[in-house]
Design a protein around this motif. Structure first.
Motif, PDB file in Angstrom:
ATOM      1  N   MET A 182      19.716  60.351  85.664  1.00  0.00           N
ATOM      2  CA  MET A 182      20.921  60.396  86.704  1.00  0.00           C
ATOM      3  C   MET A 182      22.364  60.044  86.071  1.00  0.00           C
ATOM      4  N   GLN A 183      23.293  61.130  86.274  1.00  0.00           N
ATOM      5  CA  GLN A 183      24.838  60.494  85.732  1.00  0.00           C
ATOM      6  C   GLN A 183      24.614  59.206  86.386  1.00  0.00           C
ATOM      7  N   LYS A 184      25.641  58.632  85.376  1.00  0.00           N
ATOM      8  CA  LYS A 184      26.341  57.209  85.534  1.00  0.00           C
ATOM      9  C   LYS A 184      27.487  57.392  85.804  1.00  0.00           C
ATOM     10  N   ALA A 185      28.223  56.786  87.069  1.00  0.00           N
ATOM     11  CA  ALA A 185      29.395  56.540  88.297  1.00  0.00           C
ATOM     12  C   ALA A 185      30.538  56.627  87.068  1.00  0.00           C
ATOM     13  N   ALA A 186      31.291  57.150  87.012  1.00  0.00           N
ATOM     14  CA  ALA A 186      32.521  57.252  86.716  1.00  0.00           C
ATOM     15  C   ALA A 186      33.389  55.424  86.778  1.00  0.00           C
ATOM     16  N   PRO A 187      34.098  55.283  85.970  1.00  0.00           N
ATOM     17  CA  PRO A 187      34.621  54.030  86.628  1.00  0.00           C
ATOM     18  C   PRO A 187      36.153  54.163  86.945  1.00  0.00           C
ATOM     19  N   GLU A 188      35.629  52.997  88.003  1.00  0.00           N
ATOM     20  CA  GLU A 188      37.529  53.176  88.990  1.00  0.00           C
ATOM     21  C   GLU A 188      38.538  52.078  88.894  1.00  0.00           C
ATOM     22  N   LYS A 189      38.992  52.256  89.591  1.00  0.00           N
ATOM     23  CA  LYS A 189      40.700  51.996  89.051  1.00  0.00           C
ATOM     24  C   LYS A 189      39.869  50.484  90.295  1.00  0.00           C
ATOM     25  N   LEU A 225      48.579  54.611  81.808  1.00  0.00           N
ATOM     26  CA  LEU A 225      47.680  54.238  82.111  1.00  0.00           C
ATOM     27  C   LEU A 225      47.381  52.885  81.601  1.00  0.00           C
ATOM     28  N   PHE A 226      48.176  52.183  80.883  1.00  0.00           N
ATOM     29  CA  PHE A 226      48.865  50.813  79.960  1.00  0.00           C
ATOM     30  C   PHE A 226      49.406  50.710  81.036  1.00  0.00           C
ATOM     31  N   LEU A 227      50.370  51.446  81.446  1.00  0.00           N
ATOM     32  CA  LEU A 227      51.195  50.294  82.712  1.00  0.00           C
ATOM     33  C   LEU A 227      50.960  50.349  83.722  1.00  0.00           C
ATOM     34  N   ASP A 228      49.801  50.900  84.512  1.00  0.00           N
ATOM     35  CA  ASP A 228      49.336  50.602  85.372  1.00  0.00           C
ATOM     36  C   ASP A 228      48.557  49.837  85.756  1.00  0.00           C
ATOM     37  N   PHE A 229      47.734  49.477  84.036  1.00  0.00           N
ATOM     38  CA  PHE A 229      46.537  48.148  84.699  1.00  0.00           C
ATOM     39  C   PHE A 229      47.821  46.841  83.947  1.00  0.00           C
ATOM     40  N   GLY A 230      49.080  47.218  83.890  1.00  0.00           N
ATOM     41  CA  GLY A 230      49.545  45.786  83.929  1.00  0.00           C
ATOM     42  C   GLY A 230      49.911  45.688  84.174  1.00  0.00           C
ATOM     43  N   LYS A 231      50.761  46.382  85.451  1.00  0.00           N
ATOM     44  CA  LYS A 231      50.776  45.994  86.940  1.00  0.00           C
ATOM     45  C   LYS A 231      49.657  45.560  88.016  1.00  0.00           C
ATOM     46  N   ARG A 232      48.782  46.548  87.483  1.00  0.00           N
ATOM     47  CA  ARG A 232      47.242  45.834  89.218  1.00  0.00           C
ATOM     48  C   ARG A 232      47.171  44.085  88.141  1.00  0.00           C
ATOM     49  N   SER A 233      46.819  44.049  87.150  1.00  0.00           N
ATOM     50  CA  SER A 233      46.113  42.325  86.776  1.00  0.00           C
ATOM     51  C   SER A 233      46.830  41.316  87.043  1.00  0.00           C
ATOM     52  N   GLY A 234      48.692  42.022  86.991  1.00  0.00           N
ATOM     53  CA  GLY A 234      49.257  40.816  87.604  1.00  0.00           C
ATOM     54  C   GLY A 234      49.310  39.713  86.528  1.00  0.00           C
ATOM     55  N   CYS A 237      36.909  51.714  80.195  1.00  0.00           N
ATOM     56  CA  CYS A 237      36.358  52.988  79.925  1.00  0.00           C
ATOM     57  C   CYS A 237      37.280  53.588  81.034  1.00  0.00           C
ATOM     58  N   TYR A 238      37.517  52.686  82.183  1.00  0.00           N
ATOM     59  CA  TYR A 238      38.638  54.076  82.807  1.00  0.00           C
ATOM     60  C   TYR A 238      39.664  54.491  82.526  1.00  0.00           C
ATOM     61  N   ILE A 239      40.345  54.115  81.959  1.00  0.00           N
ATOM     62  CA  ILE A 239      41.784  54.524  80.784  1.00  0.00           C
ATOM     63  C   ILE A 239      41.001  55.495  79.760  1.00  0.00           C
ATOM     64  N   GLU A 240      39.438  55.679  79.151  1.00  0.00           N
ATOM     65  CA  GLU A 240      39.071  56.161  78.463  1.00  0.00           C
ATOM     66  C   GLU A 240      39.123  57.974  79.267  1.00  0.00           C
ATOM     67  N   THR A 241      38.182  57.847  80.265  1.00  0.00           N
ATOM     68  CA  THR A 241      38.274  58.441  81.481  1.00  0.00           C
ATOM     69  C   THR A 241      38.893  59.189  81.693  1.00  0.00           C
ATOM     70  N   GLN A 242      40.197  59.051  82.151  1.00  0.00           N
ATOM     71  CA  GLN A 242      41.615  59.038  82.625  1.00  0.00           C
ATOM     72  C   GLN A 242      42.508  60.236  81.375  1.00  0.00           C
TER      73      GLN A 242
END
Length: 253
Positions: free
Chosen positions: A1-8, A134-143, A119-124
């Motif tokens: 069974m294939q592992k689901a890709a990490p989501e944002k 990707l890190f800039l988006d992570f920073g905005k989403r993290s707050g 894992c999400y950053i790696e797949t993107q």
């Protein structure tokens, strides 16, 4: 069974699981029942307090979001340390992310925010999205202020051709020092928070003690207009004191 890709992930939002919903609803109903027993002993008051569980769930959600962001901040320190070690070993920034994921899997269980995020950053990266974006988006989403600051510095250094290894090492060291200070302050305040909790519970304990040792002693405060008014004033003062005590020991760094 294939592992689901990490989501944002969105860290400013929180969705209760069915188990959590039942748990916190039970807590809020128990709190309302306790307030009714201690201050009113009237079933009609329970009906008046029906909106309380809704407000309690909203308040609890804010606390859970705050705690999640705090843990994410602490976890990010470990991720930066892993990236710094990988870059010192000669990896590029992009490959350092993959090495970081391997290290994080040794530290955290599957589903942990920081592990899933990297894992999400790696797949993107595999679909040619620049790592700095990707890190800039992570920073905005993290707050989280520390992550946002790192993402901004990382983005600028990557776009201007800065020394990424030196940047990550310096930011990792500064972030580590900042988190260590936070943990020291939390350890110092832990005893004060326990004292505040005990002080908040003392009035409840006193009423229970009087009901147990002197049955009927407080009956004059229940079932009549004067008692209802007096107990309402006591409840307002007690709630205000608990709120002030919580604010005093809840220090943000």
């Amino acid at each position: 069974m294939q592992k689901a890709a990490p989501e944002k992930r969105e860290y400013g939002k929180y969705r209760y699981t069915p188990k959590e919903m039942v748990k916190y609803l039970a807590q809020s109903i128990a709190m309302c029942a306790l307030i009714d027993y201690l201050f009113y002993r009237n079933l009609w008051v329970m009906l008046v307090m029906m909106p309380v569980p809704v407000f309690y769930l909203k308040w609890k959600k804010k606390r859970l979001i705050h705690e999640r962001k705090k843990q994410l901040n602490y976890q990010f320190k470990d991720a930066l340390n892993a990236m710094s070690v990988a870059i010192q070993a000669g990896y590029s920034v992009e490959n350092a992310v993959s090495a970081c994921v391997r290290d994080l899997r040794q530290l955290y269980k599957p589903g942990t925010d920081i592990l899933e995020e990297f894992c999400y950053i790696e797949t993107q990266q595999h679909v040619s999205i620049p790592v700095e974006e990707l890190f800039l988006d992570f920073g905005k989403r993290s707050g989280v202020e520390d992550i946002e600051n790192f993402a901004s510095v990382f983005y600028t250094a990557k776009r201007t051709g800065g020394d990424m290894g030196n940047v990550i090492q310096k930011v990792s060291r500064m972030l580590g020092d900042r988190i260590d200070v936070k943990k020291e302050i939390e350890a110092t305040l832990a005893a004060k928070k326990s004292e505040q909790l005990i002080m908040s519970l003392m009035p409840v304990g006193i009423i229970f003690y009087l009901n147990l040792t002197s049955p009927g002693f407080l009956d004059v405060l229940y079932g009549n207009p004067f008692g209802i008014c007096a107990m309402s004033v006591c409840l307002a003062i007690y709630s205000g004191a608990c709120w002030m005590g919580r604010k005093i020991v809840d220090i943000e760094v």
